[in-house]
Write an enzyme that holds these catalytic residues in place. Structure first.
Site, PDB file in Angstrom:
ATOM      1  N   HIS A  28     -16.173 -39.033  13.051  1.00  0.00           N
ATOM      2  CA  HIS A  28     -15.612 -40.055  13.926  1.00  0.00           C
ATOM      3  C   HIS A  28     -14.748 -39.405  15.006  1.00  0.00           C
ATOM      4  CE1 HIS A  28     -12.900 -43.795  14.442  1.00  0.00           C
ATOM      5  NE2 HIS A  28     -13.943 -43.874  15.247  1.00  0.00           N
ATOM      6  N   ASP A  58     -26.909 -32.596  32.804  1.00  0.00           N
ATOM      7  CA  ASP A  58     -28.004 -32.189  33.670  1.00  0.00           C
ATOM      8  C   ASP A  58     -28.140 -30.671  33.619  1.00  0.00           C
ATOM      9  OD1 ASP A  58     -26.052 -31.117  35.484  1.00  0.00           O
ATOM     10  OD2 ASP A  58     -25.938 -33.033  36.539  1.00  0.00           O
ATOM     11  N   HIS A 115     -15.122 -35.692  37.961  1.00  0.00           N
ATOM     12  CA  HIS A 115     -16.058 -34.717  37.397  1.00  0.00           C
ATOM     13  C   HIS A 115     -15.348 -33.463  36.874  1.00  0.00           C
ATOM     14  CE1 HIS A 115     -19.907 -32.881  36.666  1.00  0.00           C
ATOM     15  NE2 HIS A 115     -19.608 -31.858  37.445  1.00  0.00           N
ATOM     16  N   ASN A 167     -24.609 -36.796  33.635  1.00  0.00           N
ATOM     17  CA  ASN A 167     -23.927 -36.283  32.459  1.00  0.00           C
ATOM     18  C   ASN A 167     -23.219 -37.425  31.752  1.00  0.00           C
ATOM     19  OD1 ASN A 167     -24.330 -33.437  33.393  1.00  0.00           O
ATOM     20  ND2 ASN A 167     -22.891 -34.062  34.974  1.00  0.00           N
TER      21      ASN A 167
END
Length: 130
Positions: free
Chosen positions: A20, A28, A97, A121
């Site tokens: 968990h 990519d 990003h 992604n």
């Protein structure tokens, strides 16, 4: 013999070992893999396998509590965005990003696809089945 659609041994083993809150990144072909994070490299040629196909196969086996994508994905709108939008999950996180790449350092593994569309992604955070 397994009954689910996922055939890749390394990927199936990794998913089976998730707890968990553990993170699995599907990326990519250009997403950097941090040192020390397992790489499951599925890329064969540009576009094969594509992000969407890998995501669907992973979701056939993995219980996902929430997911994280880069904010840039919404701006660039790669084909992966349509697949992510179909996820039956209400908990989505957005981050720049660069921050996403830092998050990937915490992943149990990064799955490299042949996808060549930028920002394709996703970080999947494992849930529990009970």
């Amino acid at each position: 013999m397994k009954k689910t659609a996922l055939l890749n041994i390394a990927l199936s083993r990794t998913i089976a070992g998730l707890g968990h809150g553990d993170i699995l990144v599907i990326g990519d072909a250009g997403l950097p893999v941090p040192p020390g994070v397992e790489l499951i490299d599925l890329a064969v040629t540009p576009g094969i396998p594509d992000f969407a196909s890998v995501l669907r196969a992973v979701l056939s086996e993995m219980q996902v509590e929430r997911y994280v994508v880069a904010e840039e994905m919404l701006d660039v709108s790669p084909p992966a965005l349509a697949e992510v939008a179909r996820l039956p999950l209400e908990r989505r996180e957005l981050m720049p990003h660069e921050q996403f790449k830092r998050l990937s350092r915490q992943a149990k593994a990064v799955v490299r696809t042949g996808e060549c569309k930028p920002y394709s992604n996703i970080a999947l955070i494992a849930g529990v089945t009970f």
